[in-house]
Design an enzyme around this catalytic site. Structure first.
Site, PDB file in Angstrom:
ATOM      1  N   GLU A  36      56.251  30.984 -13.948  1.00 35.60           N
ATOM      2  CA  GLU A  36      56.850  31.897 -12.971  1.00 35.60           C
ATOM      3  C   GLU A  36      57.806  32.789 -13.759  1.00 35.60           C
ATOM      4  O   GLU A  36      58.875  32.348 -14.180  1.00 35.60           O
ATOM      5  CB  GLU A  36      57.604  31.087 -11.904  1.00 35.60           C
ATOM      6  N   ASP A  47      69.609  33.417  -7.023  1.00 38.10           N
ATOM      7  CA  ASP A  47      69.749  32.816  -8.350  1.00 38.10           C
ATOM      8  C   ASP A  47      71.161  32.321  -8.618  1.00 38.10           C
ATOM      9  O   ASP A  47      72.136  32.994  -8.293  1.00 38.10           O
ATOM     10  CB  ASP A  47      69.371  33.835  -9.438  1.00 38.10           C
TER      11      ASP A  47
END
Length: 250
Positions: A36, A47
């Site tokens: 990924e 994130d």
């Protein structure tokens, strides 16, 4: 001991193109089935600090989307049998045009897109553009979703759904408990295969998840290992490979 499928997250170009490629090689050698690849983005919403820091560092080198796609193309040529997905954010693919972006991504070997900030039912045409170019759109399910919306996503006919195992940001430890497994059951209720991640960093967690997901997703743990070993290519390779092997052979 059966192998657990691993989708490993990697920030394109971090900390350098060469070391990022070394990390990818180590991930595949350690047993990762899917890479990924995150295209660095300046204002990520999902994130944690490790990945945010990596993205910032890469962007400071004036790294562009075209550089990320060139990196992916190189990976695809090196590992033609390894599935590659792009993970990024909506504005990055919306700016050049969703159709144009998907066409370009498919041409460098990308098989799917994970764009957390594009809702599955208002995706700016992403699902259709992926389909037209032989890719899949992989929407994200989160525990914060209402029961009704989760059921709608689960029954929307997506081949795969990325299940974020808790709310918040990536990188902090996730406890795999009954609530987690119950959530995964709901996400898979419509027949979609599930990628489960967010805070996965060891074999104990991956073993606990293995029966409930098609693949375990791990990201921040690898970014931290890369950061800790970026002064030595050999150490970086061995450390990343060892962690991938731990997660896939728990």
């Amino acid at each position: 001991m059966s192998k657990i499928k691993l989708m490993s997250h990697l920030v394109a170009g971090y900390p350098t193109d060469d070391l990022s490629f070394t990390a990818a090689k180590a991930l595949v050698a350690g047993g990762a089935d899917i890479l990924e690849i995150q295209l660095p983005f300046s204002d990520p919403s999902a994130d944690g600090p490790a990945i945010q820091g990596a993205c910032t560092e890469v962007l400071e080198r004036k790294y562009r989307t075209a550089d990320g796609l060139a990196f992916i193309e190189k990976l695809h040529k090196e590992f033609p049998d390894t599935t590659i997905y792009i993970m990024s954010y909506g504005s990055l693919i919306y700016t050049p045009g969703v159709e144009a972006f998907c066409k370009k991504a498919a041409s460098v070997g990308v098989k799917g897109m994970i764009i957390p900030d594009l809702p599955f039912d208002y995706d700016e045409g992403l699902t259709a553009a992926c389909k037209a170019n032989g890719m899949i759109n992989i929407p994200v399910a989160a525990p914060s979703m209402s029961e009704e919306r989760l059921a709608k996503l689960a029954n929307a006919g997506f081949p795969y759904i990325y299940a974020a195992l808790r709310t918040g940001i990536t990188g902090t430890d996730t406890k795999i408990d009954d609530a987690t497994l119950n959530f995964l059951k709901k996400v898979s209720a419509g027949g979609s295969k599930i990628y489960g991640g967010f805070g996965i960093s060891n074999g104990v967690q991956s073993a606990a998840l293995a029966d409930s997901v098609d693949a375990v997703v791990a990201g921040s743990v690898f970014v931290r290992i890369i950061t800790e070993n970026k002064d030595s290519k050999d150490k970086l390779y061995e450390a990343v490979k060892a962690k991938a092997a731990e997660i896939t052979h728990a």
